[in-house]
Write a protein that holds these residues in place. Structure first.
Motif, PDB file in Angstrom:
ATOM      1  N   LYS A  40      91.846  63.277  21.113  1.00 33.36           N
ATOM      2  CA  LYS A  40      91.908  62.541  19.855  1.00 33.36           C
ATOM      3  C   LYS A  40      90.658  61.678  19.690  1.00 33.36           C
ATOM      4  CE  LYS A  40      96.966  62.375  19.804  1.00 33.36           C
ATOM      5  NZ  LYS A  40      98.165  61.515  19.825  1.00 33.36           N
ATOM      6  N   VAL A  41      90.205  61.597  18.439  1.00 31.54           N
ATOM      7  CA  VAL A  41      89.013  60.804  18.122  1.00 31.54           C
ATOM      8  C   VAL A  41      89.441  59.548  17.371  1.00 31.54           C
ATOM      9  CG1 VAL A  41      86.792  60.772  16.944  1.00 31.54           C
ATOM     10  CG2 VAL A  41      87.621  62.894  17.970  1.00 31.54           C
ATOM     11  N   TYR A  42      88.928  58.409  17.795  1.00 28.37           N
ATOM     12  CA  TYR A  42      89.263  57.118  17.179  1.00 28.37           C
ATOM     13  C   TYR A  42      87.986  56.411  16.764  1.00 28.37           C
ATOM     14  CZ  TYR A  42      93.820  57.774  19.461  1.00 28.37           C
ATOM     15  OH  TYR A  42      95.027  58.270  19.874  1.00 28.37           O
ATOM     16  N   ASP A  43      88.146  55.445  15.855  1.00 29.97           N
ATOM     17  CA  ASP A  43      87.024  54.570  15.554  1.00 29.97           C
ATOM     18  C   ASP A  43      87.187  53.276  16.338  1.00 29.97           C
ATOM     19  OD1 ASP A  43      88.990  53.101  14.254  1.00 29.97           O
ATOM     20  OD2 ASP A  43      88.371  53.708  12.235  1.00 29.97           O
ATOM     21  N   MET A  44      86.285  52.327  16.144  1.00 29.49           N
ATOM     22  CA  MET A  44      86.312  51.087  16.920  1.00 29.49           C
ATOM     23  C   MET A  44      87.493  50.189  16.556  1.00 29.49           C
ATOM     24  SD  MET A  44      84.032  51.015  19.248  1.00 29.49           S
ATOM     25  CE  MET A  44      84.032  49.276  19.685  1.00 29.49           C
ATOM     26  N   LYS A  45      88.171  50.492  15.448  1.00 30.57           N
ATOM     27  CA  LYS A  45      89.350  49.710  15.076  1.00 30.57           C
ATOM     28  C   LYS A  45      90.636  50.330  15.604  1.00 30.57           C
ATOM     29  CE  LYS A  45      87.271  47.829  10.857  1.00 30.57           C
ATOM     30  NZ  LYS A  45      87.381  47.702   9.384  1.00 30.57           N
ATOM     31  N   GLY A  46      90.504  51.442  16.346  1.00 31.99           N
ATOM     32  CA  GLY A  46      91.677  52.094  16.928  1.00 31.99           C
ATOM     33  C   GLY A  46      92.361  53.050  15.991  1.00 31.99           C
ATOM     34  N   LYS A  47      91.728  53.368  14.871  1.00 28.59           N
ATOM     35  CA  LYS A  47      92.336  54.290  13.903  1.00 28.59           C
ATOM     36  C   LYS A  47      91.932  55.722  14.242  1.00 28.59           C
ATOM     37  CE  LYS A  47      92.678  55.240   8.940  1.00 28.59           C
ATOM     38  NZ  LYS A  47      92.220  54.843   7.584  1.00 28.59           N
TER      39      LYS A  47
ATOM     40  N   LYS B 201      91.932  64.892  33.809  1.00 26.11           N
ATOM     41  CA  LYS B 201      92.152  63.846  32.812  1.00 26.11           C
ATOM     42  C   LYS B 201      92.500  64.464  31.455  1.00 26.11           C
ATOM     43  CE  LYS B 201      91.781  59.656  34.480  1.00 26.11           C
ATOM     44  NZ  LYS B 201      92.415  59.995  35.751  1.00 26.11           N
ATOM     45  N   ALA B 202      91.817  65.555  31.105  1.00 25.19           N
ATOM     46  CA  ALA B 202      92.094  66.226  29.832  1.00 25.19           C
ATOM     47  C   ALA B 202      93.485  66.850  29.845  1.00 25.19           C
ATOM     48  CB  ALA B 202      91.034  67.297  29.570  1.00 25.19           C
ATOM     49  N   ALA B 203      93.866  67.431  30.983  1.00 23.04           N
ATOM     50  CA  ALA B 203      95.195  68.038  31.099  1.00 23.04           C
ATOM     51  C   ALA B 203      96.298  67.002  30.984  1.00 23.04           C
ATOM     52  CB  ALA B 203      95.310  68.790  32.425  1.00 23.04           C
ATOM     53  N   ASP B 204      96.004  65.785  31.428  1.00 18.08           N
ATOM     54  CA  ASP B 204      96.987  64.693  31.368  1.00 18.08           C
ATOM     55  C   ASP B 204      96.937  63.939  30.039  1.00 18.08           C
ATOM     56  OD1 ASP B 204      97.712  65.328  33.939  1.00 18.08           O
ATOM     57  OD2 ASP B 204      96.446  63.802  34.880  1.00 18.08           O
ATOM     58  N   ASN B 205      96.089  64.396  29.100  1.00 20.76           N
ATOM     59  CA  ASN B 205      95.907  63.730  27.794  1.00 20.76           C
ATOM     60  C   ASN B 205      95.465  62.278  27.960  1.00 20.76           C
ATOM     61  OD1 ASN B 205      96.683  65.993  26.186  1.00 20.76           O
ATOM     62  ND2 ASN B 205      98.832  65.560  26.673  1.00 20.76           N
ATOM     63  N   LYS B 206      94.559  62.066  28.900  1.00 17.27           N
ATOM     64  CA  LYS B 206      94.065  60.726  29.184  1.00 17.27           C
ATOM     65  C   LYS B 206      92.594  60.557  28.788  1.00 17.27           C
ATOM     66  CE  LYS B 206      97.843  59.016  30.960  1.00 17.27           C
ATOM     67  NZ  LYS B 206      98.565  57.918  30.287  1.00 17.27           N
ATOM     68  N   VAL B 207      92.118  61.452  27.906  1.00 14.74           N
ATOM     69  CA  VAL B 207      90.743  61.348  27.421  1.00 14.74           C
ATOM     70  C   VAL B 207      90.772  60.913  25.957  1.00 14.74           C
ATOM     71  CG1 VAL B 207      88.571  62.559  27.005  1.00 14.74           C
ATOM     72  CG2 VAL B 207      89.958  63.167  28.995  1.00 14.74           C
ATOM     73  N   LEU B 208      90.129  59.787  25.663  1.00 15.35           N
ATOM     74  CA  LEU B 208      90.028  59.286  24.289  1.00 15.35           C
ATOM     75  C   LEU B 208      88.563  59.287  23.883  1.00 15.35           C
ATOM     76  CD1 LEU B 208      92.441  56.205  24.452  1.00 15.35           C
ATOM     77  CD2 LEU B 208      92.997  58.572  23.876  1.00 15.35           C
ATOM     78  N   VAL B 209      88.263  59.862  22.736  1.00 12.59           N
ATOM     79  CA  VAL B 209      86.882  59.936  22.241  1.00 12.59           C
ATOM     80  C   VAL B 209      86.707  58.912  21.121  1.00 12.59           C
ATOM     81  CG1 VAL B 209      85.127  61.398  21.192  1.00 12.59           C
ATOM     82  CG2 VAL B 209      86.741  62.368  22.845  1.00 12.59           C
ATOM     83  N   ILE B 210      85.642  58.130  21.218  1.00 13.29           N
ATOM     84  CA  ILE B 210      85.373  57.084  20.227  1.00 13.29           C
ATOM     85  C   ILE B 210      84.146  57.470  19.418  1.00 13.29           C
ATOM     86  CG2 ILE B 210      85.028  54.622  19.848  1.00 13.29           C
ATOM     87  CD1 ILE B 210      87.647  55.360  21.268  1.00 13.29           C
ATOM     88  N   ASP B 211      84.289  57.471  18.113  1.00 12.20           N
ATOM     89  CA  ASP B 211      83.178  57.786  17.226  1.00 12.20           C
ATOM     90  C   ASP B 211      82.358  56.519  16.985  1.00 12.20           C
ATOM     91  OD1 ASP B 211      81.463  58.979  15.500  1.00 12.20           O
ATOM     92  OD2 ASP B 211      82.898  59.253  13.864  1.00 12.20           O
ATOM     93  N   GLY B 212      81.185  56.460  17.633  1.00 16.07           N
ATOM     94  CA  GLY B 212      80.322  55.287  17.465  1.00 16.07           C
ATOM     95  C   GLY B 212      80.754  54.124  18.329  1.00 16.07           C
ATOM     96  N   LEU B 213      80.864  54.340  19.623  1.00 12.72           N
ATOM     97  CA  LEU B 213      81.296  53.284  20.550  1.00 12.72           C
ATOM     98  C   LEU B 213      80.177  52.270  20.744  1.00 12.72           C
ATOM     99  CD1 LEU B 213      83.315  52.093  22.541  1.00 12.72           C
ATOM    100  CD2 LEU B 213      82.540  53.740  24.247  1.00 12.72           C
ATOM    101  N   ASP B 214      80.321  51.120  20.138  1.00 16.42           N
ATOM    102  CA  ASP B 214      79.331  50.046  20.263  1.00 16.42           C
ATOM    103  C   ASP B 214      79.935  48.758  19.731  1.00 16.42           C
ATOM    104  OD1 ASP B 214      77.018  48.773  20.923  1.00 16.42           O
ATOM    105  OD2 ASP B 214      75.717  49.935  19.591  1.00 16.42           O
ATOM    106  N   MET B 215      79.279  47.636  20.036  1.00 15.60           N
ATOM    107  CA  MET B 215      79.750  46.339  19.552  1.00 15.60           C
ATOM    108  C   MET B 215      78.568  45.559  19.004  1.00 15.60           C
ATOM    109  SD  MET B 215      82.533  45.159  22.422  1.00 15.60           S
ATOM    110  CE  MET B 215      83.113  43.854  21.325  1.00 15.60           C
ATOM    111  N   PRO B 216      78.767  44.828  17.907  1.00 14.78           N
ATOM    112  CA  PRO B 216      77.656  44.078  17.315  1.00 14.78           C
ATOM    113  C   PRO B 216      77.256  42.854  18.129  1.00 14.78           C
ATOM    114  CG  PRO B 216      79.697  43.638  16.135  1.00 14.78           C
ATOM    115  CD  PRO B 216      80.002  44.732  17.112  1.00 14.78           C
TER     116      PRO B 216
END
Length: 208
Positions: A5-12, A117-132
């Motif tokens: 699953k792909v999320y943004d920095m707000k967790g959506k 990790k992928a088989a256990d569904n423990k991989v989260l992808v973040i689109d634009g992982l950064d902090m201001p």
């Protein structure tokens, strides 16, 4: 092909992404992972322990008492291991605990750890992982929005100072970049959080 699953920095959630099958979709090799983790833990040992043998302890040159006639066991030195202040039998000495692991085994272990990790569904992808800005509270809120609890391993493509410094005081959270990913840290973490840009690099490096 495994997905994440792909999320943004707000967790959506923004959708899903296909994970490279050659990296995240193999049959995990427990033996290779065990070898690499064992080597990692061995390399963490300082190997500086040291004690004096009977040859290195000062004193003890004179025979403490005569050989016969005292009723006691014969003794040749007061620095033998059985004496107080004597030397240590088989004393530990500084040594190098490093174990040699070949390149193919290391690569197989990395792919195995990522595939598990992928088989256990423990991989989260973040689109634009950064902090201001550097803010621990904001990073904690980010993890909470993702629903991540416990240990997590955050991977970015390059070193991002704001991410590193925001997460370094959070217990159980480790950050890294694609060039120095650790099999031990992947296995030890409950959730693998990967920047989308880093995911492409991981596929290029370990998919060959």
């Amino acid at each position: 092909m495994p997905k994440a699953k792909v999320y943004d920095m707000k967790g959506k959630q923004k959708g899903e992404v296909d994970l490279p099958d050659a990296v995240f979709g193999i049959e995990p090799s427990a033996a290779s992972v065990h070898s690499v983790v064992k080597a990692h833990l061995a390399a963490c040992r300082q190997g500086t322990q040291s004690a004096l043998t009977r040859a290195e302890v000062r004193g003890g040159g004179a025979k403490p008492y005569r050989q016969k006639g005292t009723g006691r066991a014969r003794q040749g030195s007061t620095r033998s291991p059985q004496w107080t202040h004597g030397g240590v039998a088989f004393a530990p000495k500084p040594r190098d605990y490093t174990m040699s692991i070949n390149k193919k085994t290391r690569r197989l272990a990395m792919r195995s750890a990522l595939s598990q990790k992928a088989a256990d569904n423990k991989v989260l992808v973040i689109d634009g992982l950064d902090m201001p800005e550097i803010k621990t509270k904001a990073f904690i809120a980010f993890l909470a929005a993702l629903g991540v609890e416990g240990k997590s391993y955050v991977v970015t493509k390059d070193v991002k100072e704001n991410i590193v410094k925001s997460a370094r005081n959070i217990q159980g959270v480790k950050t890294t970049f694609t060039g120095v990913m650790s099999v031990y840290d992947i296995v030890n973490a409950g959730t693998l959080i990967v920047d989308k840009a880093a995911l492409e690099t991981i596929g290029e490096v370990f998919g060959k």
